[in-house]
Design a protein around this motif. Structure first.
Motif, PDB file in Angstrom:
ATOM      1  N   UNK A  44       0.834  -1.213   0.000  1.00 56.11           N
ATOM      2  CA  UNK A  44       0.000   0.000   0.000  1.00 56.11           C
ATOM      3  C   UNK A  44       0.866   1.259   0.000  1.00 56.11           C
ATOM      4  N   UNK A  45       1.908   1.271   0.809  1.00 55.37           N
ATOM      5  CA  UNK A  45       2.805   2.422   0.876  1.00 55.37           C
ATOM      6  C   UNK A  45       3.517   2.616  -0.459  1.00 55.37           C
ATOM      7  N   UNK A  46       4.019   1.514  -1.018  1.00 53.81           N
ATOM      8  CA  UNK A  46       4.762   1.594  -2.279  1.00 53.81           C
ATOM      9  C   UNK A  46       3.865   2.037  -3.431  1.00 53.81           C
ATOM     10  N   UNK A  47       2.593   1.663  -3.402  1.00 50.07           N
ATOM     11  CA  UNK A  47       1.680   2.040  -4.482  1.00 50.07           C
ATOM     12  C   UNK A  47       1.441   3.551  -4.512  1.00 50.07           C
ATOM     13  N   UNK A  79       0.800 -16.792  -8.655  1.00 48.51           N
ATOM     14  CA  UNK A  79      -0.010 -15.578  -8.828  1.00 48.51           C
ATOM     15  C   UNK A  79       0.181 -14.944 -10.205  1.00 48.51           C
ATOM     16  N   UNK A  80       0.962 -15.628 -11.060  1.00 46.54           N
ATOM     17  CA  UNK A  80       1.219 -15.164 -12.422  1.00 46.54           C
ATOM     18  C   UNK A  80       1.839 -13.768 -12.452  1.00 46.54           C
ATOM     19  N   UNK A  89       3.799  -2.239 -11.347  1.00 46.29           N
ATOM     20  CA  UNK A  89       3.245  -3.008 -12.448  1.00 46.29           C
ATOM     21  C   UNK A  89       2.284  -4.109 -12.045  1.00 46.29           C
ATOM     22  N   UNK A  90       1.974  -4.226 -10.769  1.00 50.49           N
ATOM     23  CA  UNK A  90       1.067  -5.276 -10.320  1.00 50.49           C
ATOM     24  C   UNK A  90      -0.384  -4.908 -10.603  1.00 50.49           C
ATOM     25  N   UNK A  91      -1.165  -5.915 -10.952  1.00 51.86           N
ATOM     26  CA  UNK A  91      -2.604  -5.731 -11.118  1.00 51.86           C
ATOM     27  C   UNK A  91      -3.301  -5.881  -9.779  1.00 51.86           C
ATOM     28  N   UNK A  97      -3.821 -11.161  -4.176  1.00 47.57           N
ATOM     29  CA  UNK A  97      -3.251 -12.483  -3.952  1.00 47.57           C
ATOM     30  C   UNK A  97      -2.050 -12.441  -3.024  1.00 47.57           C
ATOM     31  N   UNK A  98      -1.192 -11.459  -3.199  1.00 49.68           N
ATOM     32  CA  UNK A  98      -0.026 -11.313  -2.326  1.00 49.68           C
ATOM     33  C   UNK A  98      -0.461 -11.019  -0.894  1.00 49.68           C
TER      34      UNK A  98
END
Length: 104
Positions: A44-47, A79-80, A89-91, A97-98
Motif C-alpha cells: 500500500x505504501x509503495x503504491x 499468482x502469475x 506493475x502489479x494488477x 493475492x499477495x
C-alpha cells in the motif's frame, strides 16, 4: 536521440537523487524484514510513492521472514507475476493475492 550533456552540478544532483531512492527502497525492505510492516502495508505504501513503486516484487517477498528464492519464485508463479515485475506493475488481483498469501 543523443544523450544530453549534464553539468557537474546536474550530475551530482542526479547521483544524490538516485542514492536517496535506493536508501528509501532499502528502508522499506528492512521494515518488512524486521516485521515493522506487513507485506500488505508495504504494498500500500509503495503504491502511493513514486520512488517506492520501483521496488521489485521478488525483493519485497524475499524480505519477508521464511521466504527465500524458491518460495518467492513459487508464489510469483502461482499468482502469475513476472520475475522482473515491480510493485507499480502489479494488477489488483495480483496485489490481492499477495496480501492474502501473508495474512495472519
Amino acid at each position: 536521440m543523443a544523450i544530453p550533456t549534464l553539468s557537474p552540478e546536474q550530475l551530482q544532483a542526479a547521483r544524490e537523487a538516485a542514492t536517496q531512492a535506493r536508501r528509501a527502497r532499502a528502508e522499506l525492505k528492512e521494515k518488512v524484514r524486521a516485521g515493522t510492516l506487513t507485506l500488505g502495508q508495504a504494498l500500500d505504501i509503495a503504491a502511493k510513492d513514486d520512488v517506492l513503486a520501483h521496488v521489485k516484487v521478488v525483493d519485497l517477498l524475499k524480505a519477508m521472514p521464511r521466504v527465500g528464492d524458491k518460495r518467492a519464485a513459487e508464489i510469483m508463479e502461482r499468482l502469475e507475476i513476472a520475475s522482473n515485475r515491480r510493485v507499480r506493475g502489479l494488477g489488483r488481483h495480483q496485489v490481492a493475492g499477495l496480501k492474502a498469501e501473508f495474512e495472519q
